[in-house]
Enzyme design. Structure first.
Site, PDB file in Angstrom:
ATOM      1  N   THR A 105      40.163  17.104  49.803  1.00  0.00           N
ATOM      2  CA  THR A 105      39.225  16.983  48.691  1.00  0.00           C
ATOM      3  C   THR A 105      38.383  15.724  48.869  1.00  0.00           C
ATOM      4  O   THR A 105      38.835  14.779  49.505  1.00  0.00           O
ATOM      5  CB  THR A 105      40.081  16.879  47.412  1.00  0.00           C
ATOM      6  N   GLY A 108      45.267  15.526  45.601  1.00  0.00           N
ATOM      7  CA  GLY A 108      46.684  15.789  45.789  1.00  0.00           C
ATOM      8  C   GLY A 108      47.064  17.111  45.161  1.00  0.00           C
ATOM      9  O   GLY A 108      46.207  17.981  44.951  1.00  0.00           O
ATOM     10  N   ASP A 128      43.061  20.429  39.540  1.00  0.00           N
ATOM     11  CA  ASP A 128      42.764  19.296  38.649  1.00  0.00           C
ATOM     12  C   ASP A 128      41.340  18.781  38.764  1.00  0.00           C
ATOM     13  O   ASP A 128      40.830  18.146  37.837  1.00  0.00           O
ATOM     14  CB  ASP A 128      43.715  18.145  38.996  1.00  0.00           C
TER      15      ASP A 128
HETATM   16  N1  ASP Z   1      43.652  18.224  44.009  1.00  0.00           N
HETATM   17  C1  ASP Z   1      43.100  19.369  44.668  1.00  0.00           C
HETATM   18  C2  ASP Z   1      43.548  20.621  43.974  1.00  0.00           C
HETATM   19  O1  ASP Z   1      44.695  20.757  43.674  1.00  0.00           O
HETATM   20  C3  ASP Z   1      43.471  19.470  46.107  1.00  0.00           C
HETATM   21  C4  ASP Z   1      43.434  18.204  46.900  1.00  0.00           C
HETATM   22  O2  ASP Z   1      43.114  17.157  46.400  1.00  0.00           O
HETATM   23  O3  ASP Z   1      43.733  18.279  48.072  1.00  0.00           O
HETATM   24  O4  ASP Z   1      42.762  21.492  43.775  1.00  0.00           O
END
Ligand code: ASP
Length: 312
Positions: A178, A229, A209
């Site tokens: 992300t 995350g 999120d």
């Molecule tokens: N937080 C993001 C999600 O769960 C994914 C990521 O940050 O890698 O959609």
């Protein structure tokens, strides 16, 4: 009086020094899994985005414009799990989430589950500025995009062999990447933006999120946060807002607040991830509880800093 008032206002808001922080995702990012070429490609992309956004801030641009410009650049890079390089759902499709928030006004915009928008963060900004809503999802968001003159792209625009292979290998390791940015401009205004393809092999329709204001993205007048995350944990713990609320209500420092949430609260629940955070004085915190997090920052006090692994 008419003359004095603006001067007093100016004195109350002295020009702040601009600061910009970015992330390109947290997760299982280990030196041994990286080639030197990929390592430097990531660093160059982060540095390029930081230089672009910082240039805007130095010329007196707003933190809002800076975070959007940075995220658009990272969305256009195939390296990150946002825009062009987004991960695939279990159905082999791409569904993108993004959000942006202006800490100075409290305005926010987000899009969720869009499939044909090249730069979801720009659409999130349009939702904020040109609609009465905060979040638009799926087809409704794309209909709004068309109305706004945004050119839609076919799903094949988002195809990258690396992400396709990651989907095939998804049972072994979750690939993340992300992108996020937080900025403080010379007027002392804070802003945050985040963009993602979500998690590899996610169920179609799953929303993480990132577009949830307060969970993966949040900014107010004293604090701005962008997270990355395992999104479900960030939503349950309202991570980004929790960090800013600790400053506001508990008087914690930014470092303490970000550390408590990421390294204590999330770790206690085995919620993997990290955040980039900035406060109104330009303090920066970038805690993460994973092997690595693509991250970088720039301020008047030094050159552009870019880091990937835990030990640097
Ligand atoms: N937080 C993001 C999600 O769960 C994914 C990521 O940050 O890698 O959609």
């Amino acid at each position: 009086m008419r003359l004095i008032l603006p001067l007093l206002l100016l004195a109350a808001h002295p020009a702040a020094a601009q600061v910009l922080v970015v992330h390109g995702g947290a997760g299982t990012i280990r030196r041994e899994d990286m080639t030197p070429a990929l390592d430097s490609a990531y660093r160059d992309a982060l540095r390029g985005a930081l230089e672009r956004g910082y240039g805007l801030l130095e010329r007196g641009g707003t933190s809002l414009d800076a975070v959007e410009a940075v995220i658009v650049m990272l969305e256009d890079s195939p390296l990150f799990n946002a825009g062009r390089g987004a991960v695939f759902t279990s159905a082999g499709t791409v569904e993108l989430d993004a959000a942006i928030m202006d800490g100075a006004t409290g305005a926010a915009g987000a899009v969720a589950g869009v499939r044909h928008v090249k730069n979801p963060v720009a659409l999130a900004r349009m939702v904020m500025a040109r609609s009465p809503h905060v979040m638009l999802a799926g087809e409704g968001a794309e209909a709004f995009a068309k109305e706004q003159g945004v050119r839609l792209v076919p799903q094949k625009y988002f195809f990258t062999q690396r992400r396709w292979d990651a989907l095939q290998a998804a049972k072994q390791a979750r690939q993340r990447g992300t992108v996020g940015a937080v900025a403080l401009d010379r007027q002392g205004r804070l802003a945050a933006a985040t963009s993602t393809g979500g998690t590899t092999n996610k169920r179609p329709g799953r929303i993480g999120d990132t577009p949830v204001i307060g969970a993966g993205t949040y900014a107010d007048s004293g604090c701005a946060v962008s997270g990355t995350g395992h999104g479900e944990y960030f939503i349950r713990n309202v991570v980004a807002h929790d960090i800013c609320a600790r400053l506001r209500y508990k008087g914690e420092t930014l470092a303490r607040a970000a550390e408590s949430v990421v390294m204590e609260k999330l770790v206690g629940q085995r919620g993997e991830g990290g955040v980039i955070a900035i406060d109104g004085a330009g303090n920066v915190a970038t805690p993460f509880n994973t092997d690595g997090m693509y991250r970088g920052w720039v301020s008047p006090s030094g050159p552009v800093v870019v880091k990937i692994y835990r030990d640097e």
